[in-house]
Design an enzyme around this catalytic site. Structure first.
Site, mmCIF file in Angstrom:
data_model
loop_
_atom_site.group_PDB
_atom_site.id
_atom_site.type_symbol
_atom_site.label_atom_id
_atom_site.label_comp_id
_atom_site.label_asym_id
_atom_site.label_seq_id
_atom_site.Cartn_x
_atom_site.Cartn_y
_atom_site.Cartn_z
ATOM 1 N N TRP A 57 4.005 -9.310 4.628
ATOM 2 C CA TRP A 57 3.078 -10.327 5.128
ATOM 3 C C TRP A 57 1.627 -10.074 4.708
ATOM 4 C CZ3 TRP A 57 6.900 -7.775 7.777
ATOM 5 C CH2 TRP A 57 8.007 -8.542 8.155
ATOM 6 N N ASP A 58 1.387 -9.134 3.809
ATOM 7 C CA ASP A 58 0.021 -8.786 3.410
ATOM 8 C C ASP A 58 -0.785 -8.292 4.607
ATOM 9 O OD1 ASP A 58 -2.125 -8.353 1.784
ATOM 10 O OD2 ASP A 58 -2.685 -10.449 1.539
ATOM 11 N N TYR A 59 -0.119 -7.566 5.495
ATOM 12 C CA TYR A 59 -0.781 -6.986 6.660
ATOM 13 C C TYR A 59 -1.292 -5.581 6.352
ATOM 14 C CZ TYR A 59 0.817 -10.623 9.979
ATOM 15 O OH TYR A 59 1.016 -11.794 10.673
ATOM 16 N N ASP A 60 -1.889 -5.413 5.172
ATOM 17 C CA ASP A 60 -2.447 -4.103 4.846
ATOM 18 C C ASP A 60 -3.587 -3.773 5.803
ATOM 19 O OD1 ASP A 60 -4.076 -6.113 3.903
ATOM 20 O OD2 ASP A 60 -4.182 -5.389 1.866
#
Length: 625
Positions: free
Chosen positions: A293-296
């Protein structure tokens, strides 16, 4: 002296000359211009995000294209500037220099020049060291003042591998990662973290998670392991422990993980404590398992002596894009509050790989309730109908809805937070943590490779993404990705959920309980079809940039799309002062004292993603003499 205030990164100042009783009298006292504005080559790519440093009587700024400038902190008069001549083609997602680092050589060091130095990372991946007094390159550092961080990275093209965050310096070691532009290809430049001697610029160590046994560079001009999770944002350092705290991102493509290696799955979206002496990891804590989810981790972590019933514990506070805030013992990575592994939805294109659970913090969360069809919204009844139809057409199962290709999927919170690079601010004396955050979904879809090829979606190595779309090629995986950030109506450009989109929250530091939670940002610059509404109504706008807390009981923050700088009472959440800005305030303010006078400084450079006006101003505010 360091980005975030000190290496502890609390974004707190003990100055209290400006306080709730007199802040209404705050006035602009000087303005300076960097002269760094977009060219034809860099148009619509500027997002400076800079927070200056102040040491002795100098203010140190880096512009969007990495020009380092020293100003007199009292008058704003320019002292010197150094231009590393970064080419326009090197700009990645945006031209960004969040800050620089300051270093004083110890008396015992054999440094023939530059006893005090300014160090920055550049968009074309160099480390630059200049004399803090003169701005002249430090001849003793690397090759006449610079080190090429592209060494051993392997295949790259301009704009793919860049440094946008300030390095952190612990025990004389400069620690830096780099931004690897999202969504391009699985075979991307490495996320290797490197430490360099702050005097000589020599490589001290390299942490390549694909080769944990190795400390130095790859032999025979080899290449660091490609496609590994990177650190594009700022780290924090503990000089006493000798640890640096790395907020890591994702593997090289965000929305498909089927080809990831075990060590990538171990470290993606994790906070890692690295021993700055050895370059070896001491512990790690993962905030998202198998992140699709591009939750970096975009926020700089903050280090605090955390209050507990048994006394204080040295802790690291870790904000996240998905809205969870974790508090860990920074010596060993153990959580000071329960972390619950809760079941999350299954399905999508790789159900066999998804984690069945995700770690939810028992300390604090910024997450709002799940979306419902009735949350679909529009500027008119027709817009609302269009958005509700889109909601019905999408897959949405709550937090961590798996990515899908046969239909869109709603990602909520979106990839812009929760908390992003602006991070949180912490007042340990009052025991209050302040977080600004975004509350807006993404509307995404995985694009099967054959369909993406027909669309003409290409990675950066083949000329970049399809113009006019937010599609990422994700070359080497079975899917490209189409990201509708903010789930915007295709006709009006307005979000498909109702405001507020941006919030500011005060949290009791000891317990994690919310003290107040207020929307912030007015609608003046936003409206259907991109036409400003000019309505001075607090709707809560999207925001990027962080808060500053002072001992005067104030939160200073810009960040919103209404180009306004605000002072907010930390105990009530009410705005007690505001000033119009000449450009978007997508940055974090800072404050300092000169000759008994407190100044508050902001560098409102605007932001292409936030669609705010670009500028080159550095503005200082103070009380009348």
């Amino acid at each position: 002296p360091a980005y975030g205030g000190t290496d502890l990164a609390q974004r707190y100042s003990p100055l209290d000359q400006i306080n709730t009783s007199n802040v209404a009298n705050l006035k602009q006292v000087w303005i300076a211009h960097t002269g760094d504005l977009p060219t034809a080559e860099t148009k619509n790519k500027f997002s400076p995000e800079n927070t200056p440093l102040k040491v002795n009587d100098s203010l140190y700024v880096c512009s969007a294209m990495n020009i380092i400038i020293a100003y007199d902190a009292a008058s704003g008069k320019e002292k010197w500037r150094y231009d590393p001549k970064v080419p326009g083609k090197a700009v990645p997602y945006g031209a960004t220099c969040r800050g620089v680092a300051y270093f004083t050589a110890p008396a015992s060091a054999a440094a023939p020049d530059c006893k005090t130095r300014i160090i920055e990372g550049t968009l074309d991946a160099r480390l630059i060291a200049v004399d803090a007094e003169t701005g002249k390159p430090c001849a003793s550092f690397g090759d006449n003042g610079q080190v090429d961080v592209n060494r051993n990275i392997g295949q790259s093209v301009p704009g793919w591998y860049s440094i946008t965050a300030p390095p952190v310096i612990v025990r004389g070691i400069i620690v830096t990662g780099a931004q690897v532009r999202d969504g391009q290809a699985e075979d991307a430049p490495s996320g290797v973290i490197r430490g360099y001697d702050a005097i000589t610029g020599k490589l001290a160590w390299a942490w390549d998670m694909g080769h944990p046994e190795r400390v130095g560079a790859p032999p025979d001009n080899g290449v660091y392991t490609r496609g590994t999770p990177n650190m594009w944002t700022a780290a924090a350092g503990d000089e006493q422990l000798g640890y640096v705290y790395l907020p890591l991102g994702n593997s090289s493509v965000d929305y498909f993980g089927g080809n990831r290696k075990d060590f990538e799955n171990k470290y993606n979206s994790s906070i890692v404590a690295l021993d700055v002496t050895t370059g070896k990891p001491v512990w790690s804590f993962q905030t998202v398992h198998y992140d699709l989810w591009d939750y970096d981790l975009g926020s700089q972590p903050s280090l605090v002596d955390f209050p507990t019933e048994n006394g204080t514990v040295p802790a690291v506070v870790v904000p996240s894009k998905q809205g969870e805030i974790y508090v860990l013992d920074r010596r060993n990575g153990k959580s000071l509050f329960p972390v619950t592994e809760k079941p999350v939805p299954s399905g999508g294109v790789e159900p066999e790989n998804l984690s069945k659970t995700q770690p939810f913090s028992g300390y604090a969360t910024l997450v709002k309730p799940p979306l419902k069809p009735s949350n679909a919204w529009g500027a008119s009844a027709l817009d609302q109908l269009w958005c509700r139809i889109q909601f019905r057409q999408a897959s949405y199962k709550g937090e961590y809805t798996p990515p899908t290709s046969d239909q869109p999927f709603i990602e909520y919170p979106g990839y812009n937070g929760g908390s992003d690079w602006g991070s949180v601010a912490i007042d340990t004396k009052s025991g209050i943590l302040v977080a600004n955050y975004n509350d807006i979904p993404n509307y995404n879809r995985l694009i099967p490779r054959a369909e993406a090829d027909k669309m003409g979606v290409r990675p950066i190595t083949e000329g970049g993404d399809l113009p006019g779309t937010e599609a990422g090629a994700q070359a080497g995986s079975p899917y490209a990705i189409d990201v509708n950030a903010g789930w915007r109506n295709a006709v009006t450009g307005m979000p498909c959920v109702a405001p507020p989109y941006g919030w500011l929250r005060a949290i009791d530091l000891k317990t994690g309980k919310t003290l107040w939670d207020e929307p912030f940002g007015e609608a003046v610059n936003n409206g259907p079809f991109g036409i400003p509404s000019n309505l001075p109504v607090t709707i809560g706008t999207p925001n990027n940039g962080g808060p500053l807390i002072t001992a005067g009981g104030l939160i200073f923050i810009a960040a919103t799309t209404d180009s306004t700088f605000r002072a907010i009472d930390i105990h009530t959440g009410k705005t007690v002062w505001k000033a119009a800005l000449p450009a978007g305030g997508q940055t974090t303010p800072m404050t300092y004292e000169v000759n008994g006078r407190q100044y508050v400084v902001l560098a409102p450079g605007g932001h292409h993603f936030m669609e705010t006006k670009v500028g080159d101003q550095i503005i200082a505010y103070a009380l009348p003499k």
